[in-house]
Design a protein around this motif. Structure first.
Motif, PDB file in Angstrom:
ATOM      1  N   LEU A 272     -77.388  62.749  21.330  1.00  0.00           N
ATOM      2  CA  LEU A 272     -76.427  62.962  19.885  1.00  0.00           C
ATOM      3  C   LEU A 272     -76.989  62.029  18.800  1.00  0.00           C
ATOM      4  CD1 LEU A 272     -73.734  63.726  18.769  1.00  0.00           C
ATOM      5  CD2 LEU A 272     -72.573  61.678  19.743  1.00  0.00           C
ATOM      6  N   LYS A 275     -79.494  64.144  17.153  1.00  0.00           N
ATOM      7  CA  LYS A 275     -78.897  65.481  16.469  1.00  0.00           C
ATOM      8  C   LYS A 275     -78.471  65.153  15.180  1.00  0.00           C
ATOM      9  CE  LYS A 275     -75.448  69.105  17.354  1.00  0.00           C
ATOM     10  NZ  LYS A 275     -74.354  69.352  18.250  1.00  0.00           N
ATOM     11  N   VAL A 276     -77.735  63.966  14.856  1.00  0.00           N
ATOM     12  CA  VAL A 276     -77.230  63.205  13.991  1.00  0.00           C
ATOM     13  C   VAL A 276     -78.291  63.068  12.727  1.00  0.00           C
ATOM     14  CG1 VAL A 276     -75.922  61.452  12.761  1.00  0.00           C
ATOM     15  CG2 VAL A 276     -75.012  62.679  14.788  1.00  0.00           C
ATOM     16  N   SER A 279     -79.709  66.393  11.256  1.00  0.00           N
ATOM     17  CA  SER A 279     -78.634  67.030  10.582  1.00  0.00           C
ATOM     18  C   SER A 279     -78.486  66.380   9.062  1.00  0.00           C
ATOM     19  CB  SER A 279     -77.126  66.765  11.200  1.00  0.00           C
ATOM     20  OG  SER A 279     -77.075  67.428  12.420  1.00  0.00           O
ATOM     21  N   VAL A 280     -78.637  65.123   9.179  1.00  0.00           N
ATOM     22  CA  VAL A 280     -78.590  64.413   7.810  1.00  0.00           C
ATOM     23  C   VAL A 280     -79.991  64.601   7.124  1.00  0.00           C
ATOM     24  CG1 VAL A 280     -78.856  62.134   6.726  1.00  0.00           C
ATOM     25  CG2 VAL A 280     -77.419  62.618   8.463  1.00  0.00           C
TER      26      VAL A 280
END
Length: 287
Positions: A272, A275-276, A279-280
């Motif tokens: 996770l 993944k964050v 994404s940013v």
């Protein structure tokens, strides 16, 4: 033998200064400053000082129960392989016996206590393993070192017992230490070794790391069997009452107790944060 280039001068003198700063330190060889190895040999011969080296074999050899080191002469040319006459304890692995030797070492709290099932005092164990390992070509190390005084040097080492004991100990640690302790222990071992090499035996950090190492060894109890063959070491068996290896969790056969469905949720949570991050970064790139 405290030459101006050596590590030992640093180790001895820093230790002495730490324990008793009032003591005056004399290092005659550093003050005399012989220019060449040949001059040192001539001086020894002229003054009836017994030496084993010659101008044809001018190696500087240091030896104790744990190992032997050699430098100087042809070894100073890193383009050349170490000549066989530089080795003192070990046979060339190519000429070692054509059959393997099996050795079993038992540890208690990280300390080797039995060799092939027989209670053996540490010094005797080191002597026996030096002989056994040396006969089988174990323990040769050709190393470029970063000396404390700031230069690089090339030395060869022979440490058969050390190689055998450390390999067995390492195999046992992998089985009895939890993952994070084991990983951190490897980092600490590297730092600990550097502190020893640099002569900082009496520093606060060395004392603190020693306490950590001692704590990790409380469950390093068990037996490891190694195969020794032509300079190589292969772990064959490991056993410990503190083993964290659980066959029911590790097996891919009948009796598998591992819940494979749990892995999906674990992987999602484990990945996770990354993944964050992605994404940013994608958003900031306008994707």
């Amino acid at each position: 033998g405290c030459t101006g280039k050596g590590n030992d001068q640093v180790r001895f003198e820093v230790g002495v200064q730490t324990l008793d700063p009032k003591l005056e330190i004399l290092a005659p060889l550093r003050m005399w400053e012989f220019k060449t190895r040949e001059e040192e040999i001539d001086y020894a011969l002229a003054n009836d000082i017994p030496i084993t080296i010659t101008k044809k074999s001018p190696y500087s050899i240091d030896e104790n129960i744990w190992g032997v080191s050699a430098e100087c002469g042809q070894l100073e040319d890193t383009n050349l392989a170490p000549p066989e006459d530089a080795y003192q304890w070990t046979v060339n692995p190519k000429h070692a016996p054509d059959f393997p030797t099996i050795v079993s070492i038992e540890f208690e709290n990280g300390v080797p206590v039995k060799l092939n099932g027989e209670p053996t005092a540490p010094v005797d164990m080191v002597k026996k393993l030096n002989k056994l390992g040396g006969e089988n070509g174990v323990g040769r190390i050709d190393m470029i070192e970063n000396r404390v005084v700031g230069i690089k040097s090339r030395e060869i080492y022979e440490a058969p017992a050390a190689k055998i004991l450390l390999r067995a100990h390492h195999e046992l640690e992998k089985m009895v230490l939890d993952r994070e302790t084991y990983r951190h222990k490897q980092d600490v071992a590297n730092k600990y070794g550097n502190l020893i090499y640099d002569g900082l035996w009496f520093s606060p950090l060395f004392e603190a790391l020693t306490a950590f190492v001692d704590e990790t060894q409380k469950r390093v109890t068990g037996e490891v069997q190694l195969e020794i063959y032509k300079g190589g070491l292969t772990a064959l068996k490991r056993a410990s009452k503190y083993s964290l290896y659980n066959e029911a969790l590790a097996t891919y056969g009948a009796g598998d107790d591992f819940n494979h469905q749990h892995s999906e949720g674990f992987i999602r949570l484990y990945g996770l944060p990354y993944k964050v991050v992605n994404s940013v970064e994608s958003f900031n790139r306008g994707e």
